[in-house]
Design an enzyme around this catalytic site. Structure first.
Site, PDB file in Angstrom:
ATOM      1  N   LYS A 192      33.577  37.814  26.160  1.00 14.98           N
ATOM      2  CA  LYS A 192      34.627  37.125  27.381  1.00 14.98           C
ATOM      3  C   LYS A 192      34.641  35.740  27.626  1.00 14.98           C
ATOM      4  CE  LYS A 192      37.177  39.734  30.476  1.00 14.98           C
ATOM      5  NZ  LYS A 192      36.907  39.562  32.406  1.00 14.98           N
ATOM      6  N   GLY A 224      65.404  48.072  42.054  1.00 15.23           N
ATOM      7  CA  GLY A 224      64.550  48.211  40.427  1.00 15.23           C
ATOM      8  C   GLY A 224      63.919  49.421  40.218  1.00 15.23           C
ATOM      9  N   CYS A 228      47.711  45.792  42.154  1.00 16.02           N
ATOM     10  CA  CYS A 228      47.984  45.982  43.061  1.00 16.02           C
ATOM     11  C   CYS A 228      48.768  46.681  43.505  1.00 16.02           C
ATOM     12  CB  CYS A 228      47.970  44.489  43.341  1.00 16.02           C
ATOM     13  SG  CYS A 228      47.221  43.320  42.586  1.00 16.02           S
TER      14      CYS A 228
HETATM   15  C1  UGA Z   1      51.468  41.364  44.686  1.00 14.74           C
HETATM   16  C2  UGA Z   1      51.177  40.821  45.641  1.00 14.74           C
HETATM   17  O1  UGA Z   1      52.722  40.105  45.931  1.00 14.74           O
HETATM   18  C3  UGA Z   1      50.288  39.598  45.852  1.00 14.74           C
HETATM   19  O2  UGA Z   1      50.466  38.519  47.112  1.00 14.74           O
HETATM   20  C4  UGA Z   1      48.679  40.400  45.952  1.00 14.74           C
HETATM   21  O3  UGA Z   1      47.730  38.920  45.625  1.00 14.74           O
HETATM   22  C5  UGA Z   1      48.612  41.366  44.681  1.00 14.74           C
HETATM   23  O4  UGA Z   1      49.852  42.270  44.723  1.00 14.74           O
HETATM   24  C6  UGA Z   1      47.132  42.117  44.595  1.00 14.74           C
HETATM   25  O5  UGA Z   1      47.026  41.947  45.359  1.00 14.74           O
HETATM   26  O6  UGA Z   1      46.968  41.058  43.980  1.00 14.74           O
HETATM   27  P1  UGA Z   1      51.640  41.274  41.499  1.00 14.74           P
HETATM   28  O7  UGA Z   1      50.881  42.923  41.503  1.00 14.74           O
HETATM   29  O8  UGA Z   1      50.715  40.618  40.586  1.00 14.74           O
HETATM   30  O9  UGA Z   1      51.384  40.730  43.492  1.00 14.74           O
HETATM   31  O10 UGA Z   1      53.141  41.643  41.471  1.00 14.74           O
HETATM   32  P2  UGA Z   1      54.177  41.441  42.460  1.00 14.74           P
HETATM   33  O11 UGA Z   1      55.035  40.435  42.206  1.00 14.74           O
HETATM   34  O12 UGA Z   1      54.030  41.420  43.441  1.00 14.74           O
HETATM   35  O13 UGA Z   1      55.235  42.495  42.594  1.00 14.74           O
HETATM   36  C7  UGA Z   1      55.048  44.456  41.975  1.00 14.74           C
HETATM   37  C8  UGA Z   1      55.378  44.998  41.952  1.00 14.74           C
HETATM   38  O14 UGA Z   1      56.861  45.230  42.639  1.00 14.74           O
HETATM   39  C9  UGA Z   1      56.673  45.009  40.369  1.00 14.74           C
HETATM   40  O15 UGA Z   1      57.112  45.645  40.129  1.00 14.74           O
HETATM   41  C10 UGA Z   1      57.741  44.239  40.620  1.00 14.74           C
HETATM   42  O16 UGA Z   1      59.071  44.726  40.222  1.00 14.74           O
HETATM   43  C11 UGA Z   1      57.734  44.877  42.313  1.00 14.74           C
HETATM   44  N1  UGA Z   1      58.671  44.210  42.862  1.00 14.74           N
HETATM   45  C12 UGA Z   1      58.692  43.277  43.463  1.00 14.74           C
HETATM   46  C13 UGA Z   1      60.434  45.314  42.848  1.00 14.74           C
HETATM   47  O17 UGA Z   1      60.456  45.871  42.498  1.00 14.74           O
HETATM   48  N2  UGA Z   1      61.081  44.363  43.892  1.00 14.74           N
HETATM   49  C14 UGA Z   1      60.781  43.390  44.797  1.00 14.74           C
HETATM   50  O18 UGA Z   1      61.829  42.381  45.596  1.00 14.74           O
HETATM   51  C15 UGA Z   1      59.591  42.313  44.319  1.00 14.74           C
END
Ligand code: UGA
Length: 435
Positions: free
Chosen positions: A35, A256, A263
């Site tokens: 890496k 969805g 996370c």
């Molecule tokens: C999430 C949090 O949003 C971050 O703030 C946090 O730092 C991160 O986890 C972590 O703990 O490291 P992430 O997992 O990258 O970030 O993605 P998100 O954008 O939060 O989406 C998570 C899931 O929820 C995805 O599967 C997305 O499709 C789903 N989602 C999100 C929905 O189904 N509907 C929504 O309205 C938003």
């Protein structure tokens, strides 16, 4: 400030390069020589928009470097961040902290002068206390401070989230550590970013509470979507109608196929385990975990039902495999639950994702991977949209219709409008929008 970042995974790499871009001197350390070799050669092991260019810029400016040598990196470090993985322990859902503790042991060996040790990895409440005990075995308590500084980075938007955060949370009561943390995040003062100082345990809990709350919000709107389908209402309008209330807010209300990623699934489980250990009922979080698992399975049945039950001999084109757009991350992606169930019913799956195909290859069996959306659709009996990549949002509908042998479209992300799709001659099915 001199910063050492231990772990060059997603969080370590993004945080390290962003600190360097603020003007700090950052050394990123990883145990994996391959890496480090890749990073030193200008390669980036993950897909994250903007990351490669930002790394190159800061390496050129000599503010950012990569090494396997923690001892050398630690010389004169003001702050050492622990950004190693905390996967769910197989079988029980507890966060596996062995990497965090191993990193702490090593840091303790090489620490010189007053050093702040910061846990950036998502760690359960009380982990900072354990890290402190490890360091205490080798050093006086006044020569270091263990601080919690959780990350709130979304994959796909991580650089913006780091540089323009809603808030920075710092868990420490040590005045010297507070000064160093303030100095590290000083560049954010210009945007008036709130920096919240709390106790270490409170800060550790804030991270889990934030992710679990967001997971709850998504699960709530997903269940409302089911109700919308049953009673003839439109979930997008319901989300808008409630989201305009500032107490609720409009974000994370997109219905969805269920949340996925590295996370929310892991952190909700770990929070539930922490609560169990503390003999506290977190029934909402437990329900969210169960509801989300059930949802992913139900989405497979939604597709199967929409296509008439038996899928023998049918070819289904799947657009989107990653757990969300702008990432190649397949961890806990709904596609991993949905696709095998369609295959069990006899379907042949053809799939396209702009970034996640390589990742998907190791996780899904017997899928035919295509190199573009239209190639994927050609001759297929139905289209299923699982991830809402921008490039799927404005497909040429005439081309889509001509390519499909039957005009069946199941859109699990609601990126098209039902009326427009019906007018274009599709049998269109989406989430929580009956007409
Ligand atoms: C999430 C949090 O949003 C971050 O703030 C946090 O730092 C991160 O986890 C972590 O703990 O490291 P992430 O997992 O990258 O970030 O993605 P998100 O954008 O939060 O989406 C998570 C899931 O929820 C995805 O599967 C997305 O499709 C789903 N989602 C999100 C929905 O189904 N509907 C929504 O309205 C938003």
């Amino acid at each position: 400030m001199r910063v050492v970042m231990v772990g060059t995974g997603y969080v370590g790499l993004v945080s390290g390069v962003c600190f360097a871009d603020f003007g700090h001197d950052v050394i990123c350390v990883d145990k994996d020589p391959a890496k480090i070799e890749t990073l030193n050669a200008g390669g980036i092991p993950i897909f994250e928009p903007g990351l490669e260019a930002l790394v190159a810029k800061n390496v050129r400016a000599k503010r950012l470097s990569f090494t396997t040598d923690l001892k050398a990196a630690m010389k004169e470090a003001d702050a050492v961040f622990i950004a190693v993985g905390t996967p769910s322990r197989r079988g029980d859902g507890y966060a596996d902290l062995s990497f965090v503790y191993a990193a702490s042991e090593e840091i303790a060996q090489y620490m010189e002068g007053f050093t702040v040790i910061v846990t950036k990895s998502t760690v359960p409440v009380g982990t900072g206390d354990e890290v402190e005990k490890i360091i205490e075995k080798h050093h006086d308590t006044d020569s270091f401070a263990v601080v919690s500084n959780p990350e709130f980075l979304r994959e796909g938007a991580a650089i913006t989230d780091f540089k323009r955060p809603d808030r920075v949370v710092v868990g420490t009561e040590n005045p010297k550590a507070k000064e160093i943390m303030r100095a590290l995040y000083r560049p954010l003062f210009i945007n008036e970013t709130p920096i919240l100082f709390t106790s270490r345990r409170t800060s550790e809990l804030i991270k889990y509470a934030a992710n679990s709350f967001l997971a709850t919000k998504i699960t709530f709107i997903n269940e409302i979507a089911d109700l919308c389908e049953a009673v003839g209402a439109n979930v997008q309008e319901v989300a808008k109608g409630i989201g305009l209330d500032k107490r609720i807010g409009s974000k994370f209300l997109h219905a969805g196929p269920g949340y996925g990623g590295s996370c929310f699934p892991k952190d909700t489980l770990a929070l539930a385990r922490t609560a169990e250990e503390a003999n506290v009922s977190l029934s909402i979080v437990s329900s969210v975990i169960d509801a989300n698992e059930a949802r992913k399975r139900r989405m497979a049945h939604k597709v199967i039902d929409a296509l008439g039950g038996d899928l023998t001999g049918k070819t289904i084109a799947v657009l989107g495999l990653a757990f969300k757009p702008n990432t190649d991350d397949m961890r806990d992606a709904p596609s991993l639950t949905i696709i095998p169930r369609l295959q069990d019913k006899g379907a042949v799956i053809r799939a396209y994702d702009p970034e996640a195909i390589e990742e998907a290859k190791g996780l899904l069996k017997d899928v035919i991977y295509m190199d573009g959306p239209y190639a994927c659709l050609e001759g297929a009996d139905a289209l299923v949209i699982i991830t809402e990549w921008d490039e799927f949002r404005a497909l040429d509908l005439r081309r889509v219709k001509a390519a499909l042998s039957k005009p069946d479209v199941i859109d699990l992300r609601n990126i098209y409008q039902p009326k427009a799709m019906q007018a274009a001659g599709f049998n269109y099915n989406s989430v929580g929008r009956p007409d």
